[in-house]
Motif scaffolding. Structure first.
Motif, PDB file in Angstrom:
ATOM      1  N   SER A  89      28.210 -19.951  36.174  1.00 26.75           N
ATOM      2  CA  SER A  89      27.013 -19.234  35.743  1.00 26.75           C
ATOM      3  C   SER A  89      25.735 -19.765  36.385  1.00 26.75           C
ATOM      4  CB  SER A  89      26.892 -19.295  34.216  1.00 26.75           C
ATOM      5  OG  SER A  89      26.856 -20.631  33.753  1.00 26.75           O
ATOM      6  N   PHE A  90      25.763 -20.987  36.929  1.00 26.59           N
ATOM      7  CA  PHE A  90      24.578 -21.524  37.612  1.00 26.59           C
ATOM      8  C   PHE A  90      24.735 -21.512  39.133  1.00 26.59           C
ATOM      9  CE2 PHE A  90      23.968 -23.407  33.394  1.00 26.59           C
ATOM     10  CZ  PHE A  90      22.611 -23.198  33.205  1.00 26.59           C
ATOM     11  N   ARG A  91      25.686 -20.779  39.631  1.00 23.51           N
ATOM     12  CA  ARG A  91      25.906 -20.736  41.081  1.00 23.51           C
ATOM     13  C   ARG A  91      24.655 -20.202  41.780  1.00 23.51           C
ATOM     14  NH1 ARG A  91      30.464 -20.914  44.196  1.00 23.51           N
ATOM     15  NH2 ARG A  91      30.336 -19.971  46.260  1.00 23.51           N
ATOM     16  N   GLY A  92      24.168 -20.945  42.765  1.00 19.09           N
ATOM     17  CA  GLY A  92      22.968 -20.548  43.475  1.00 19.09           C
ATOM     18  C   GLY A  92      21.685 -20.801  42.704  1.00 19.09           C
ATOM     19  N   ARG A  93      21.782 -21.462  41.531  1.00 20.56           N
ATOM     20  CA  ARG A  93      20.603 -21.734  40.703  1.00 20.56           C
ATOM     21  C   ARG A  93      20.577 -23.220  40.325  1.00 20.56           C
ATOM     22  NH1 ARG A  93      19.876 -19.328  35.809  1.00 20.56           N
ATOM     23  NH2 ARG A  93      22.118 -19.201  35.352  1.00 20.56           N
ATOM     24  N   THR A  94      20.567 -24.058  41.339  1.00 18.99           N
ATOM     25  CA  THR A  94      20.588 -25.505  41.110  1.00 18.99           C
ATOM     26  C   THR A  94      19.388 -25.962  40.313  1.00 18.99           C
ATOM     27  OG1 THR A  94      21.772 -25.792  43.205  1.00 18.99           O
ATOM     28  CG2 THR A  94      20.758 -27.753  42.252  1.00 18.99           C
ATOM     29  N   ALA A  95      18.218 -25.390  40.572  1.00 16.44           N
ATOM     30  CA  ALA A  95      17.012 -25.781  39.838  1.00 16.44           C
ATOM     31  C   ALA A  95      17.156 -25.463  38.358  1.00 16.44           C
ATOM     32  CB  ALA A  95      15.793 -25.063  40.423  1.00 16.44           C
ATOM     33  N   ASP A  96      17.716 -24.300  38.027  1.00 19.07           N
ATOM     34  CA  ASP A  96      17.916 -23.941  36.622  1.00 19.07           C
ATOM     35  C   ASP A  96      18.901 -24.895  35.946  1.00 19.07           C
ATOM     36  OD1 ASP A  96      16.203 -21.815  36.969  1.00 19.07           O
ATOM     37  OD2 ASP A  96      17.798 -20.346  37.276  1.00 19.07           O
ATOM     38  N   PHE A  97      19.921 -25.304  36.686  1.00 16.00           N
ATOM     39  CA  PHE A  97      20.916 -26.233  36.136  1.00 16.00           C
ATOM     40  C   PHE A  97      20.282 -27.595  35.873  1.00 16.00           C
ATOM     41  CE2 PHE A  97      25.042 -28.703  36.705  1.00 16.00           C
ATOM     42  CZ  PHE A  97      25.545 -28.313  35.473  1.00 16.00           C
ATOM     43  N   PHE A  98      19.476 -28.060  36.817  1.00 15.38           N
ATOM     44  CA  PHE A  98      18.793 -29.340  36.632  1.00 15.38           C
ATOM     45  C   PHE A  98      17.814 -29.257  35.464  1.00 15.38           C
ATOM     46  CE2 PHE A  98      15.422 -32.451  37.656  1.00 15.38           C
ATOM     47  CZ  PHE A  98      16.200 -33.594  37.733  1.00 15.38           C
ATOM     48  N   PHE A  99      17.169 -28.098  35.300  1.00 19.98           N
ATOM     49  CA  PHE A  99      16.245 -27.926  34.180  1.00 19.98           C
ATOM     50  C   PHE A  99      16.996 -27.966  32.854  1.00 19.98           C
ATOM     51  CE2 PHE A  99      13.704 -25.143  31.322  1.00 19.98           C
ATOM     52  CZ  PHE A  99      12.605 -25.979  31.204  1.00 19.98           C
ATOM     53  N   MET A 100      18.235 -27.440  32.824  1.00 19.02           N
ATOM     54  CA  MET A 100      19.045 -27.548  31.616  1.00 19.02           C
ATOM     55  C   MET A 100      19.313 -29.016  31.298  1.00 19.02           C
ATOM     56  SD  MET A 100      22.879 -26.146  30.684  1.00 19.02           S
ATOM     57  CE  MET A 100      23.676 -27.611  31.363  1.00 19.02           C
ATOM     58  N   PHE A 101      19.574 -29.829  32.326  1.00 20.87           N
ATOM     59  CA  PHE A 101      19.756 -31.262  32.127  1.00 20.87           C
ATOM     60  C   PHE A 101      18.497 -31.868  31.487  1.00 20.87           C
ATOM     61  CE2 PHE A 101      23.393 -33.390  34.487  1.00 20.87           C
ATOM     62  CZ  PHE A 101      24.184 -32.253  34.517  1.00 20.87           C
ATOM     63  N   LEU A 102      17.325 -31.536  32.018  1.00 20.13           N
ATOM     64  CA  LEU A 102      16.071 -32.086  31.500  1.00 20.13           C
ATOM     65  C   LEU A 102      15.823 -31.649  30.064  1.00 20.13           C
ATOM     66  CD1 LEU A 102      13.623 -31.650  34.527  1.00 20.13           C
ATOM     67  CD2 LEU A 102      14.783 -33.735  33.781  1.00 20.13           C
ATOM     68  N   PHE A 103      16.019 -30.364  29.800  1.00 22.32           N
ATOM     69  CA  PHE A 103      15.785 -29.834  28.455  1.00 22.32           C
ATOM     70  C   PHE A 103      16.752 -30.462  27.454  1.00 22.32           C
ATOM     71  CE2 PHE A 103      16.883 -26.773  25.127  1.00 22.32           C
ATOM     72  CZ  PHE A 103      15.636 -26.563  24.553  1.00 22.32           C
ATOM     73  N   GLY A 104      18.050 -30.459  27.784  1.00 21.03           N
ATOM     74  CA  GLY A 104      19.053 -31.010  26.883  1.00 21.03           C
ATOM     75  C   GLY A 104      18.863 -32.496  26.656  1.00 21.03           C
ATOM     76  N   GLY A 105      18.593 -33.227  27.732  1.00 25.43           N
ATOM     77  CA  GLY A 105      18.409 -34.671  27.606  1.00 25.43           C
ATOM     78  C   GLY A 105      17.194 -35.022  26.762  1.00 25.43           C
ATOM     79  N   THR A 106      16.093 -34.308  26.966  1.00 25.96           N
ATOM     80  CA  THR A 106      14.876 -34.569  26.188  1.00 25.96           C
ATOM     81  C   THR A 106      15.098 -34.285  24.710  1.00 25.96           C
ATOM     82  OG1 THR A 106      13.486 -33.997  28.094  1.00 25.96           O
ATOM     83  CG2 THR A 106      12.449 -33.962  25.921  1.00 25.96           C
ATOM     84  N   LEU A 107      15.735 -33.166  24.408  1.00 28.25           N
ATOM     85  CA  LEU A 107      15.998 -32.807  23.015  1.00 28.25           C
ATOM     86  C   LEU A 107      16.924 -33.829  22.352  1.00 28.25           C
ATOM     87  CD1 LEU A 107      14.900 -30.451  21.385  1.00 28.25           C
ATOM     88  CD2 LEU A 107      17.021 -29.214  21.832  1.00 28.25           C
TER      89      LEU A 107
END
Length: 257
Positions: A89-107
Motif C-alpha cells: 500500500s505504500f509502494r512508490g510513497r516512501t515519504a508517506d511510509f516514513f511519515f507513518m513511522f514518525l507519527f506512530g513513534g511520536t504517539l
C-alpha cells in the motif's frame, strides 16, 4: 553463493525496511558485544529533555532484547510486515511510509510516558502488523497450523498468544491502539461524509524520499534526432517490477513471543 544470495536479497529490500531492520540488528549486536548497554538506549523523558540525550527518541525502538528466540521472531515479524507495507500500500510513497513511522513513534512515546514503558520496538511491530492486516482484510492466515482466520484478527491472535505465555500485554495493546489511530485517520475518516485528510506528509519528506513526478507534457526527441546520433537501447523504469511475491499471501506457522 550463499553470501551473494543474501547480499542480493538485502539490496532488494525497500529503503525504510532495510534501514530499520539493519539498525535494529546492529543495535542488538552492539549490546550483545558490550559496546553499548540498554541503559544508554531506553526511553527516558528526563534524560532527553534535561541532558539532551535525544538519541533515545530513536534507540528505544531499535532494541528488541538480547539475541535469542524472542529477538529472532520479533525481527521476522518486523521485517515481514514492514516490507509488505512498503512494497504494497505504500509502494512508490516512501515519504508517506516514513511519515507513518514518525507519527506512530511520536504517539507511542506520548503514551509510554504514562504507562512507564522504556522499549517500544515490539509495540511498533504490532502497529505495522495492525495497519497491514486492516489493509488486507481478505487474506487468510494460519497460526501454527491450528487456527485459521482472516488478517484483521492477526493482532488480536498475537495479543492472546502473549496473554497465554504470561507476557505483559500492555505493549501489544499500545501497538494495536496506535495502529488503529493511524488507520482511522488515514483510511477511514477521510472517506466519511464531511471527512477530510488529517495526516499530510510534509513537503520536505517528499523532497527527500520521493522522486519528482514526471512532466506529462514532456516528449523525448526521437532517437535519430538526439545529439550524438547514437541509438541507445530503450530504458526500463527502475522499480517497475511486479509486487513482492509475499504480498497478499497467508503466512503460516509464524511464531512470536
Amino acid at each position: 553463493m550463499a553470501y551473494q544470495t543474501f547480499q542480493q536479497e538485502y539490496l532488494q529490500m525497500p529503503l525504510i525496511t532495510r534501514a530499520y531492520t539493519t539498525a535494529s540488528v546492529l543495535t542488538t549486536i552492539a549490546v550483545q558485544l558490550d559496546i553499548i548497554t540498554p541503559f544508554q538506549l531506553y526511553f527516558n523523558p528526563d534524560l532527553i529533555l534535561y541532558q539532551y540525550q535525544v538519541w533515545r527518541l530513536v534507540t528505544n525502538f531499535l532494541f528488541f532484547g538480547t539475541i535469542g528466540f524472542n529477538f529472532l521472531f520479533n525481527m521476522i515479524f518486523t521485517y515481514r510486515y514492514c516490507r509488505m507495507l512498503e512494497e504494497g500500500s505504500f509502494r512508490g510513497r516512501t515519504a508517506d511510509f516514513f511519515f507513518m513511522f514518525l507519527f506512530g513513534g511520536t504517539l507511542m512515546m506520548i503514551f509510554a510516558y504514562f504507562v512507564n514503558l522504556v522499549f517500544l520496538g515490539q509495540a511498533f511491530t504490532i502497529m505495522l502488523v495492525y495497519v497491514w492486516s486492516r489493509r488486507n482484510p481478505y487474506v487468510r492466515m494460519n497460526f501454527f497450523g491450528l487456527l485459521n482466520f482472516q488478517a484483521p484478527y492477526l493482532p488480536w491472535v498475537l495479543f492472546g498468544f502473549s496473554l497465554l505465555l504470561g507476557n505483559s500485554v500492555v505493549v501489544d495493546l499500545l501497538g494495536i491502539a496506535v495502529g488503529h489511530i493511524y488507520y482511522f485517520l488515514e483510511d477511514v475518516f477521510p472517506e466519511q461524509p464531511g471527512g477530510f485528510k488529517i495526516l499530510k506528509t510534509p513537503g520536505i519528506l517528499k523532497w527527500i524520499f520521493d522522486a519528482p513526478p514526471e512532466d506529462p507534457n514532456y516528449a523525448p526527441l526521437p532517437e535519430e534526432d538526439r545529439p550524438g546520433g547514437f541509438r541507445w537501447g530503450e530504458g526500463v523504469r527502475v522499480g517497475g517490477g511486479d509486487e513482492a511475491a509475499n504480498e497478499g499471501e497467508a503466512p503460516e506457522g509464524e511464531q512470536r513471543q
